[in-house]
Structure formats: C-alpha cells, structure tokens
Design an enzyme around this catalytic site. Structure first.
Site, PDB file in Angstrom:
ATOM      1  N   HIS A  72       0.837  -1.202   0.000  1.00 28.20           N
ATOM      2  CA  HIS A  72       0.000   0.000   0.000  1.00 28.20           C
ATOM      3  C   HIS A  72       0.870   1.249   0.000  1.00 28.20           C
ATOM      4  O   HIS A  72       1.701   1.436   0.879  1.00 28.20           O
ATOM      5  CB  HIS A  72      -0.915   0.019   1.232  1.00 28.20           C
ATOM      6  CG  HIS A  72      -2.127  -0.849   1.061  1.00 28.20           C
ATOM      7  ND1 HIS A  72      -3.276  -0.674   1.782  1.00 28.20           N
ATOM      8  CD2 HIS A  72      -2.362  -1.893   0.229  1.00 28.20           C
ATOM      9  CE1 HIS A  72      -4.167  -1.568   1.403  1.00 28.20           C
ATOM     10  NE2 HIS A  72      -3.639  -2.327   0.471  1.00 28.20           N
ATOM     11  N   TYR A 201      -8.917   5.884   7.443  1.00 27.27           N
ATOM     12  CA  TYR A 201      -9.035   6.273   8.854  1.00 27.27           C
ATOM     13  C   TYR A 201     -10.012   7.448   8.913  1.00 27.27           C
ATOM     14  O   TYR A 201      -9.723   8.515   8.355  1.00 27.27           O
ATOM     15  CB  TYR A 201      -7.678   6.718   9.409  1.00 27.27           C
ATOM     16  CG  TYR A 201      -6.671   5.591   9.600  1.00 27.27           C
ATOM     17  CD1 TYR A 201      -5.887   5.130   8.545  1.00 27.27           C
ATOM     18  CD2 TYR A 201      -6.503   4.998  10.858  1.00 27.27           C
ATOM     19  CE1 TYR A 201      -4.958   4.109   8.735  1.00 27.27           C
ATOM     20  CE2 TYR A 201      -5.579   3.978  11.052  1.00 27.27           C
ATOM     21  CZ  TYR A 201      -4.811   3.541   9.988  1.00 27.27           C
ATOM     22  OH  TYR A 201      -3.897   2.532  10.179  1.00 27.27           O
ATOM     23  N   PRO A 293      -4.110   0.690  18.879  1.00 20.62           N
ATOM     24  CA  PRO A 293      -3.869   0.183  17.516  1.00 20.62           C
ATOM     25  C   PRO A 293      -3.970   1.224  16.394  1.00 20.62           C
ATOM     26  O   PRO A 293      -3.653   0.919  15.251  1.00 20.62           O
ATOM     27  CB  PRO A 293      -4.944  -0.902  17.336  1.00 20.62           C
ATOM     28  CG  PRO A 293      -5.977  -0.620  18.364  1.00 20.62           C
ATOM     29  CD  PRO A 293      -5.314   0.088  19.490  1.00 20.62           C
ATOM     30  N   LYS A 297       1.208   0.004  15.100  1.00 19.84           N
ATOM     31  CA  LYS A 297       2.621  -0.100  15.476  1.00 19.84           C
ATOM     32  C   LYS A 297       2.991  -1.331  16.312  1.00 19.84           C
ATOM     33  O   LYS A 297       4.172  -1.692  16.401  1.00 19.84           O
ATOM     34  CB  LYS A 297       3.030   1.145  16.288  1.00 19.84           C
ATOM     35  CG  LYS A 297       3.199   2.381  15.462  1.00 19.84           C
ATOM     36  CD  LYS A 297       4.527   2.377  14.740  1.00 19.84           C
ATOM     37  CE  LYS A 297       4.561   3.370  13.613  1.00 19.84           C
ATOM     38  NZ  LYS A 297       4.303   2.806  12.288  1.00 19.84           N
ATOM     39  N   TYR A 385       4.159   6.641  10.252  1.00 26.82           N
ATOM     40  CA  TYR A 385       3.296   5.524   9.865  1.00 26.82           C
ATOM     41  C   TYR A 385       4.091   4.424   9.155  1.00 26.82           C
ATOM     42  O   TYR A 385       3.877   3.241   9.387  1.00 26.82           O
ATOM     43  CB  TYR A 385       2.158   6.025   8.966  1.00 26.82           C
ATOM     44  CG  TYR A 385       1.066   4.998   8.762  1.00 26.82           C
ATOM     45  CD1 TYR A 385       0.075   4.815   9.724  1.00 26.82           C
ATOM     46  CD2 TYR A 385       1.027   4.193   7.618  1.00 26.82           C
ATOM     47  CE1 TYR A 385      -0.921   3.854   9.562  1.00 26.82           C
ATOM     48  CE2 TYR A 385       0.044   3.237   7.450  1.00 26.82           C
ATOM     49  CZ  TYR A 385      -0.927   3.078   8.414  1.00 26.82           C
ATOM     50  OH  TYR A 385      -1.910   2.125   8.247  1.00 26.82           O
TER      51      TYR A 385
END
Ligand code: RFL
Ligand code: PHB
Length: 391
Positions: A72, A201, A293, A297, A385
């Site tokens: 991704h 998100y 979450p 990570k 990220y």
C-alpha cells in the site's frame, strides 16, 4: 530441559526471535501456553512496515508474504465528509507498508520453526521466571498437564501483556508508564471485497471508524465504541449502518456490505515497562509495551525488539562482549517511545472522547486540515506511519 535462549510465548515476537537465532546458529526453546490453532487464528494486526517486511524476507520467512501481501502506497484520512490521501512513498523517500495479517506471519514462522528450528512446544505454559539475577535462569512450566523446567543462559519474555515474565522484575527496578482510553474498538471481519483499495481512517462526531482488509475478498473494519461494550450487543445491520454513517463522503463513494464472520472488542491502552532487561531476563513485544492500535505499530515494535535482541545475543556469543545486550533496553525504548507518541497522537486526532465538547471536535478538524494542507505536517505522519528505522 536445557537450552541457550528460553523464549516464553509464540506470538510474532517469540517466533521471529527463535527464527533469527536459529539462522545465526544459536539454540532456543519456545514455550507457548496455547495450542497451535489458537495462535494461528487470533485476529490482530494487519499492517507491516517496510522494515518488518525486509526483516521477514531476510529471515527466509517472506515467500508467501511476497506472493499474497498487498503493498500500500497510501492511506486515506476521512473527516468532515471529505477525503485526503496521504501518499506514503512521495513523502518518505519511497517507503510504503504491506497488508499481510499477523495470523499469516505467525503461520509462516510456525511452519518454518517446526520444519527447521529448535523445539516449539504448544500447550506449554510458563509458570514463572526464576534466578534471572545470577547464574542460569529457570522457567518452570506445565506441558500438557505435566510439570517440567527449562534451564537456560537467557530467558526472553515474549509472552504478551498478560504473561508472567514482567512479574519477575523486582518492584524496586520496575517503572510503569500507562494510559487508558475512555473508548474501545469493535472489530469485524467480513466476507466482502474492501470498499476502497487503501486503508481509510475516519474521524466523525459519532466516533472513529477504520476500513482495512485482509485480502482482496475479505474486509477488516473497526468502530470506536464505549468501554465495556459487548461484541454481541451489536447486530450486523447496526454495525454496517454505523460504518456507513461514519465513513460517508460527499462524493459517490459507497460502502459494500457482506456477511460478518467474526466480531470482537479491543480495549485501548498505552503502556511501557522500563527497563526491558533485568539480569538474564529480557522483555520483548507486548510483554514490555502496548500501544493503541490506531498507529498500527504493535507488531512492528515487537519485530524491532527481537531484531535488536537477536543481534545483541549473537554479538555476545561471537565476541564475548556484552555491550549490545547492555544497551538493549535503552536502544529499544528510544524507538518504543516514538511509537507511543505517534500512536497516542493518531488516537487523539481521530477519536472524539465521550466527554469532549464541540471545541475539541473543531480542534481535531483543524489538526486534520493542517495535515491535509501542510507538507511538513503530512510528512511527519507519513514518516511515523511507515516506520522508524531499525537502527
Ligand atoms: P502476543 O502476540 O500477545 O504473543 C504472546 C504469546 O505469549 C503467549 N503466552 C504464554 N506462553 C507461555 N506461557 C505463558 N505464561 C504465557 N503467557 C502468554 C500467548 O498465548 C501468546 O501466544 O505478543 P507479541 O509476540 O509481543 O506480539 C505483539 C502483537 O501481537 C501486537 O502488538 C499487535 O497485534 C498489535 N496490533 C497491531 N500491530 C501492528 O503492528 N499493526 C496493526 O495493524 C495492529 N493492529 C493490533 C492491531 C492489536 C489488536 N488487538 C487485538 C490488541 C489490531 C488489534 C485489534
Ligand atoms: C488491521 O487491519 O487490523 C489494522 C490496520 C490498521 C490499524 C489497526 C488495525 O491501524
């Protein structure tokens, strides 16, 4: 039983450590309290950082991941019925993430360990860690109803948040840093193609929502719910209706529904135990630290710990120098605290707290707007990220 490194727990941390040590010619024994099917089917993480992918590949555990994992190059932030794509490689000098479930990582590592590695005992529950301070530590355990003992040069507690290893640190040396959150995640697995080809998100006044996936035909979705929510209290239609509301946009994006095959509720917690080493006992992964979450990570931190530890153990055995083992805790904690910071920030950015007012809501939107319009803010998110270097 005797071995060089006694490993408690066959989650990603314990399994990968055993694999790395085996490749370096260091003996180990893994004790896992649960049975194999349980460990292979426990639904958890889905996102692997580039560094984690590289480590698995280098450990000879990347064949199926390379075939079935989904690379991704972006994530979407959704707020105020709008969508903003974060282009990960463009902002990080080429880094991306891979969708490949923790269940699959564990299956691959278990198969390799049983085929090529040292003993991996299922239904072998460690009862304590004794004598970590001097000499050879021992781990009494119960294996399929029989009591036994593992004697080793080093013990590594990879037994997750609820394990026994952390309790072997004397109270006088332990420091715990902790935060709990006033909300939880309801997670579902659904037999339907993901409605978007990247993770979404979403921040909404009704609560956070996350659209993720396990494969091109299986979706993984999460909803922020009140603490204490029972998964069974939400029927499928209510879950889909709520996801639809929170993910809704002003364009023609649509959420596809399908049969829900699994539901569970996860509490949210930040937790760090310092130090991560006491004498001949080391902690790795969730046994030492927990992150909420939202930043994806936890698994990646566990990988970082065991890579650092394997390197240090091999160094000690080949040169006699304990330098890297002595530095283990401090080396890991630097990365751990960066992940704690990012995971907290992502959580606060996207979850309206139950007692938050309109002012806090507007602040969240302003922060999201800043990320969407300011390259430095967006780069900061993309770098964290995709992961901090394993150094
Ligand atoms: P684990 O996986 O908890 O494994 C510990 C193992 O130890 C065993 N055990 C014992 N064995 C013998 N004797 C005893 N006394 C024992 N006590 C315990 C347990 O049975 C178990 O097999 O810890 P490990 O290896 O440190 O791995 C950590 C990860 O599992 C965890 O950090 C991640 O799943 C967190 N996480 C995520 N991490 C990511 O990097 N990316 C994600 O996208 C992501 N999503 C998530 C997540 C965790 C979630 N939940 C359920 C907490 C999403 C969710 C919903
Ligand atoms: C998941 O797919 O389970 C997942 C993905 C991203 C997260 C958390 C969980 O931040």
């Amino acid at each position: 039983m005797r071995t060089t490194v006694g490993i408690i727990g066959a989650g990603p941390a314990g399994l990968l450590l055993a694999r790395l040590l085996h490749r370096a010619g260091v003996e180990s024994v893994v004790l896992e309290g649960r049975d194999r099917a349980y460990v292979e089917h426990r639904q958890r993480a889905g996102i692997l950082e580039q560094g984690t992918v590289d480590v698995l590949r280098a450990a000879g555990a990347g064949r199926r991941m390379d075939r079935e994992g989904l690379r991704h190059d972006g994530i979407e932030l959704r707020f105020d019925r709008r969508r903003h794509r974060v282009d990960l490689p463009a902002l990080t000098g080429g880094r991306s993430v891979t969708v490949y479930a923790q269940t699959e990582v564990c299956k691959d590592l278990i198969a390799l360990q049983l085929e090529e590695g040292g003993p991996l005992l299922f239904e072998a529950e460690a009862l304590a860690v004794e004598g970590a301070e001097g000499g050879r530590p021992r781990v009494p355990f119960r294996h399929q109803g029989r009591e036994d003992e593992l004697e080793c040069d080093y013990v590594v507690g990879c037994d997750g948040f609820w394990g026994v290893s952390r309790a072997a640190f004397p109270a006088a040396v332990s420091r715990v840093f902790e935060r709990t959150y006033p909300y939880a995640w309801l997670g579902v697995l659904a037999d339907v193609a993901p409605s978007h080809d990247e993770l979404v998100y979403a921040r909404h006044d009704r609560g956070f929502a996350l659209l993720s996936m396990r494969s091109p035909s299986v979706s993984r979705l999460y909803l922020q719910v009140p603490v204490g929510t029972e998964a069974g209290a939400w029927d499928d239609e209510r879950i889909w209706d709520e996801l639809e509301r929170r993910l809704e946009t002003d364009d023609d994006w649509r959420l596809e529904r399908g049969p829900i095959t699994q539901k569970s509720v996860t509490p949210m917690r930040s937790f760090v135990h310092e130090p991560m080493r006491h004498g001949r006992l080391f902690l790795a992964g969730d046994a030492a630290h927990i992150v909420p979450p939202t930043g994806a990570k936890g698994l990646n931190l566990a990988v970082g710990d065991v890579v650092t530890l394997a390197r240090a153990l091999v160094h000690e055995r080949s040169t006699g120098s304990p330098d890297l083992l002595d530095a283990y805790s401090a080396t890991c904690l630097r990365r751990v605290w960066q992940a704690e910071r990012f995971s907290c920030d992502m959580t606060a950015l996207l979850h309206p707290a139950p007692d938050a007012g309109d002012f806090e809501g507007r602040l969240q939107l302003a922060r999201l707007e800043r990320i969407a319009t300011t390259p430095s803010a967006e780069t900061d998110l993309a770098e964290a990220y995709t992961g901090f270097p394993l150094g």
